[in-house]
Design a protein around this motif. Structure first.
Motif, PDB file in Angstrom:
ATOM      1  N   ALA A 112      43.275  50.882  30.697  1.00 35.30           N
ATOM      2  CA  ALA A 112      42.771  50.402  31.997  1.00 35.30           C
ATOM      3  C   ALA A 112      41.320  50.832  32.134  1.00 35.30           C
ATOM      4  O   ALA A 112      40.936  51.921  31.679  1.00 35.30           O
ATOM      5  CB  ALA A 112      43.610  50.968  33.141  1.00 35.30           C
ATOM      6  N   GLY A 113      40.495  49.959  32.725  1.00 37.78           N
ATOM      7  CA  GLY A 113      39.102  50.342  32.873  1.00 37.78           C
ATOM      8  C   GLY A 113      38.272  49.268  33.552  1.00 37.78           C
ATOM      9  O   GLY A 113      38.780  48.249  34.040  1.00 37.78           O
ATOM     10  N   TRP A 114      36.996  49.520  33.565  1.00 38.48           N
ATOM     11  CA  TRP A 114      36.024  48.598  34.161  1.00 38.48           C
ATOM     12  C   TRP A 114      34.868  48.499  33.196  1.00 38.48           C
ATOM     13  O   TRP A 114      34.455  49.489  32.577  1.00 38.48           O
ATOM     14  CB  TRP A 114      35.560  49.133  35.507  1.00 38.48           C
ATOM     15  CG  TRP A 114      34.429  48.332  36.124  1.00 38.48           C
ATOM     16  CD1 TRP A 114      34.528  47.156  36.787  1.00 38.48           C
ATOM     17  CD2 TRP A 114      33.042  48.663  36.111  1.00 38.48           C
ATOM     18  NE1 TRP A 114      33.306  46.705  37.212  1.00 38.48           N
ATOM     19  CE2 TRP A 114      32.349  47.634  36.809  1.00 38.48           C
ATOM     20  CE3 TRP A 114      32.307  49.722  35.593  1.00 38.48           C
ATOM     21  CZ2 TRP A 114      30.983  47.643  36.991  1.00 38.48           C
ATOM     22  CZ3 TRP A 114      30.935  49.728  35.781  1.00 38.48           C
ATOM     23  CH2 TRP A 114      30.285  48.689  36.475  1.00 38.48           C
ATOM     24  N   SER A 135      33.970  43.304  35.034  1.00 41.27           N
ATOM     25  CA  SER A 135      35.385  43.012  35.298  1.00 41.27           C
ATOM     26  C   SER A 135      36.203  44.296  35.244  1.00 41.27           C
ATOM     27  O   SER A 135      35.822  45.277  34.599  1.00 41.27           O
ATOM     28  CB  SER A 135      35.934  42.016  34.272  1.00 41.27           C
ATOM     29  OG  SER A 135      35.918  42.581  32.973  1.00 41.27           O
ATOM     30  N   PHE A 136      37.326  44.250  35.968  1.00 39.79           N
ATOM     31  CA  PHE A 136      38.351  45.278  35.875  1.00 39.79           C
ATOM     32  C   PHE A 136      39.444  44.750  34.947  1.00 39.79           C
ATOM     33  O   PHE A 136      39.703  43.545  34.888  1.00 39.79           O
ATOM     34  CB  PHE A 136      38.947  45.575  37.248  1.00 39.79           C
ATOM     35  CG  PHE A 136      37.957  46.195  38.201  1.00 39.79           C
ATOM     36  CD1 PHE A 136      37.805  47.569  38.252  1.00 39.79           C
ATOM     37  CD2 PHE A 136      37.181  45.393  39.040  1.00 39.79           C
ATOM     38  CE1 PHE A 136      36.904  48.137  39.127  1.00 39.79           C
ATOM     39  CE2 PHE A 136      36.280  45.954  39.908  1.00 39.79           C
ATOM     40  CZ  PHE A 136      36.127  47.339  39.967  1.00 39.79           C
ATOM     41  N   SER A 137      40.095  45.661  34.199  1.00 38.04           N
ATOM     42  CA  SER A 137      41.136  45.212  33.277  1.00 38.04           C
ATOM     43  C   SER A 137      42.232  46.263  33.169  1.00 38.04           C
ATOM     44  O   SER A 137      42.012  47.454  33.398  1.00 38.04           O
ATOM     45  CB  SER A 137      40.555  44.934  31.876  1.00 38.04           C
ATOM     46  OG  SER A 137      40.046  46.126  31.304  1.00 38.04           O
ATOM     47  N   THR A 330      45.890  42.121  32.512  1.00 38.60           N
ATOM     48  CA  THR A 330      45.172  41.317  33.501  1.00 38.60           C
ATOM     49  C   THR A 330      43.711  41.712  33.499  1.00 38.60           C
ATOM     50  O   THR A 330      43.360  42.858  33.188  1.00 38.60           O
ATOM     51  CB  THR A 330      45.784  41.526  34.894  1.00 38.60           C
ATOM     52  OG1 THR A 330      45.067  40.724  35.839  1.00 38.60           O
ATOM     53  CG2 THR A 330      45.699  42.983  35.328  1.00 38.60           C
ATOM     54  N   GLN A 331      42.842  40.741  33.836  1.00 37.56           N
ATOM     55  CA  GLN A 331      41.411  40.979  33.854  1.00 37.56           C
ATOM     56  C   GLN A 331      40.793  40.115  34.935  1.00 37.56           C
ATOM     57  O   GLN A 331      41.093  38.921  35.028  1.00 37.56           O
ATOM     58  CB  GLN A 331      40.799  40.653  32.484  1.00 37.56           C
ATOM     59  CG  GLN A 331      39.325  41.015  32.360  1.00 37.56           C
ATOM     60  CD  GLN A 331      38.801  40.781  30.944  1.00 37.56           C
ATOM     61  OE1 GLN A 331      39.424  40.073  30.157  1.00 37.56           O
ATOM     62  NE2 GLN A 331      37.673  41.386  30.631  1.00 37.56           N
ATOM     63  N   LEU A 338      43.252  41.222  40.321  1.00 39.68           N
ATOM     64  CA  LEU A 338      43.871  41.673  39.082  1.00 39.68           C
ATOM     65  C   LEU A 338      45.302  41.173  38.923  1.00 39.68           C
ATOM     66  O   LEU A 338      45.768  40.891  37.817  1.00 39.68           O
ATOM     67  CB  LEU A 338      43.857  43.206  39.007  1.00 39.68           C
ATOM     68  CG  LEU A 338      42.526  43.849  38.573  1.00 39.68           C
ATOM     69  CD1 LEU A 338      42.624  45.354  38.632  1.00 39.68           C
ATOM     70  CD2 LEU A 338      42.167  43.407  37.146  1.00 39.68           C
ATOM     71  N   PHE A 339      46.022  41.055  40.019  1.00 37.39           N
ATOM     72  CA  PHE A 339      47.439  40.693  39.922  1.00 37.39           C
ATOM     73  C   PHE A 339      47.699  39.213  40.243  1.00 37.39           C
ATOM     74  O   PHE A 339      48.824  38.828  40.504  1.00 37.39           O
ATOM     75  CB  PHE A 339      48.258  41.592  40.842  1.00 37.39           C
ATOM     76  CG  PHE A 339      48.148  43.045  40.475  1.00 37.39           C
ATOM     77  CD1 PHE A 339      48.842  43.545  39.391  1.00 37.39           C
ATOM     78  CD2 PHE A 339      47.309  43.873  41.190  1.00 37.39           C
ATOM     79  CE1 PHE A 339      48.731  44.876  39.041  1.00 37.39           C
ATOM     80  CE2 PHE A 339      47.187  45.206  40.840  1.00 37.39           C
ATOM     81  CZ  PHE A 339      47.889  45.722  39.762  1.00 37.39           C
ATOM     82  N   SER A 340      46.625  38.437  40.203  1.00 39.13           N
ATOM     83  CA  SER A 340      46.810  36.992  40.401  1.00 39.13           C
ATOM     84  C   SER A 340      47.218  36.352  39.078  1.00 39.13           C
ATOM     85  O   SER A 340      46.964  36.886  37.997  1.00 39.13           O
ATOM     86  CB  SER A 340      45.522  36.352  40.932  1.00 39.13           C
ATOM     87  OG  SER A 340      44.491  36.467  39.967  1.00 39.13           O
ATOM     88  N   ARG A 341      47.819  35.206  39.160  1.00 39.13           N
ATOM     89  CA  ARG A 341      48.307  34.528  37.966  1.00 39.13           C
ATOM     90  C   ARG A 341      47.163  34.142  37.028  1.00 39.13           C
ATOM     91  O   ARG A 341      47.301  34.215  35.800  1.00 39.13           O
ATOM     92  CB  ARG A 341      49.085  33.276  38.386  1.00 39.13           C
ATOM     93  CG  ARG A 341      49.712  32.497  37.236  1.00 39.13           C
ATOM     94  CD  ARG A 341      50.453  31.271  37.742  1.00 39.13           C
ATOM     95  NE  ARG A 341      51.086  30.548  36.652  1.00 39.13           N
ATOM     96  CZ  ARG A 341      52.270  30.823  36.138  1.00 39.13           C
ATOM     97  NH1 ARG A 341      52.974  31.828  36.662  1.00 39.13           N
ATOM     98  NH2 ARG A 341      52.779  30.107  35.148  1.00 39.13           N
TER      99      ARG A 341
END
Length: 477
Positions: A112-114, A135-137, A330-331, A338-341
């Protein structure tokens, strides 16, 4: 068309199977009997004190009827550092076996990171503005090597064999420590009894010295008699400090074997003097029992299993490996997305890898593994031959020492009579004092030899129990 594709697939699988079969070296003599020498059907000894039936020798030291020895060995088994380290090596081997078994399961990791990245707008023929990406991932990664060709199974088999090797080593260490404690304790008792003999003789020699002085003062003896009596007395006194040093060394050795300081030894150690006289009979069993009773033979046998498993691992290197790598995550630029499809990412990558050529490295590794297994076989047969020799030597030494003791007892009795007669004759002026000196020196020497022989007899019996395996069995290991 579909039938033709299926036929081609079957052909390729057949070719692949043939190549694998040809490339992988076969085990030669997988069912071979590793025992290269036939064991005798029975021990070639029928001396008194031995019998053919197997004895319950797991706690052989109790046969000496010495409660202090029983307690010393119990303390040693609990506290001895060699035993403790051998037990820890078993736990290490078990942990390594667990690590080998863990290869059956997939491994997972979480990232996990940015990140923020600026891309230049001048890298193409047409100039453009620089762009900035951020981006966050979050990603879950999985890797799994599927044990299709049995490589992991071979590694687990080797690790389990090493556990058995460590267990047999532990039994061997325990047996050696038991024997060492008993032998050191007997050595202590021998030194104490020799100390008592020296003190007893010094007292009688002091009385003789006083007699010669009195006779010299009255003109019945020469100054030479006094000098000889004085030399005899002080030569015996001179032995006492050396015996005291030997006693202290034995006590200190016991403390180390028991894993305690000298001050923490049982009180009886500092006062015990009686050499055990109740010698138990020994059940030798049959030579074939050594294969299960002797820890070193069991360890050598399990080492062959471990070496054979290592050879199996080397052979598995000729086969391909199948693994699956996968990730899901997710990214998104905004953390709220982040939690969108639309931000979902995933990948899956089954991979089969097969080394076609490596400069014959695998063949050399397999050859090395095979030679290591042959070394283990040689060590196994050497351990068996050594065990048979040790049993025979210890049994023979014990019986011969018993005969030696029986003769020495007659010698000591005759020597005591010689001292008495020579002193009586000297008092009557019928013999020279040199005869008294010779008789007393011989008497002291024979008594010390007898005490030492009794200790040697028990020590040879201890070695016999050790050579027989001390009651350990493969199941107990």
């Amino acid at each position: 068309m579909r039938e033709k594709s299926s036929l081609n697939l079957l052909r390729w699988l057949a070719v692949l199977g043939f190549i694998l079969w040809a490339a992988c070296p076969r085990a030669k003599g997988a069912e071979r009997n590793y025992l290269e020498h036939s064991l005798p059907s029975s021990w070639d000894t029928a001396e008194a004190g031995f019998y053919d039936a197997d004895a319950a020798n797991a706690e052989w030291w109790r046969g000496f009827g010495d409660p202090l020895l029983d307690s010393l060995i119990a303390i040693g088994r609990s506290n001895n550092y060699d035993v403790a380290m051998a037990a820890r090596r078993i736990e290490i081997a078990r942990a390594q076996a667990g690590a080998a078994r863990s290869a059956y399961y997939p491994s997972f990791s979480l990232d996990a990171g940015w990140s923020r990245e600026r891309v230049s707008g001048l890298t193409s023929a047409e100039k453009g503005p620089a762009t900035t990406l951020s981006s966050f991932s979050g990603t879950v990664n999985m890797r799994w090597e599927i044990d299709v060709f049995g490589k992991i199974t071979a590694q687990v088999r080797e690790a389990r064999a090493q556990v058995k090797v460590s267990a047999a080593e532990f039994a061997g260490v325990g047996l050696s420590v038991d024997a060492e404690i008993a032998s050191t304790y007997i050595g202590l008792l021998v030194a104490r009894e020799q100390f008592a003999v020296a003190r007893e003789h010094s007292e009688s020699q002091l009385r003789i010295l006083n007699i010669t002085k009195t006779r010299h003062e009255t003109g019945l003896a020469s100054k030479l008699d006094v000098a000889q009596a004085s030399t005899l007395y002080y030569s015996t006194i001179a032995q006492i400090p050396l015996l005291e040093a030997s006693i202290d060394a034995s006590v200190n050795s016991l403390a180390v074997l028991l894993g305690v300081t000298r001050e923490d030894l049982p009180a009886g150690v500092l006062t015990a003097t009686r050499i055990p006289s109740d010698i138990p009979g020994v059940g030798l069993g049959v030579p074939g029992d050594l294969l299960q009773r002797r820890p070193d033979i069991v360890q050598a046998e399990k080492s062959i299993e471990a070496a054979a498993a290592a050879l199996g691992i080397a052979r598995k290197e000729y086969l391909p490996s199948l693994s699956v790598s996968a990730s899901a995550g997710t990214q998104a630029h905004n953390i709220g997305d982040l939690f969108s499809r639309a931000g979902l990412t995933y990948s899956i990558a089954p991979t089969i890898s097969w080394t076609i050529f490596d400069g014959l490295s695998r063949r050399y590794n397999a050859a090395e593994a095979r030679e290591q297994m042959e070394i283990a076989v040689d060590n196994y047969n050497l351990a068996i031959l050594t065990a048979v020799e040790e049993v025979r030597d210890a049994a023979r030494k014990y019986t011969c020492t018993q005969e030696y003791i029986s003769t020495l007892e007659e010698v000591v009795a005759s020597s005591a009579e010689e001292v008495k007669l020579s002193v009586d004759l000297y008092k009557e002026g019928l013999t020279a004092f040199s005869n008294v000196v010779d008789a007393m020196l011989n008497y002291l020497s024979y008594q010390n030899t007898l005490v030492s022989a009794r200790g040697q007899a028990i020590d040879s019996l201890i070695n016999l129990y050790k050579a027989l395996g001390g009651g350990w069995t493969a199941g107990a290991m």
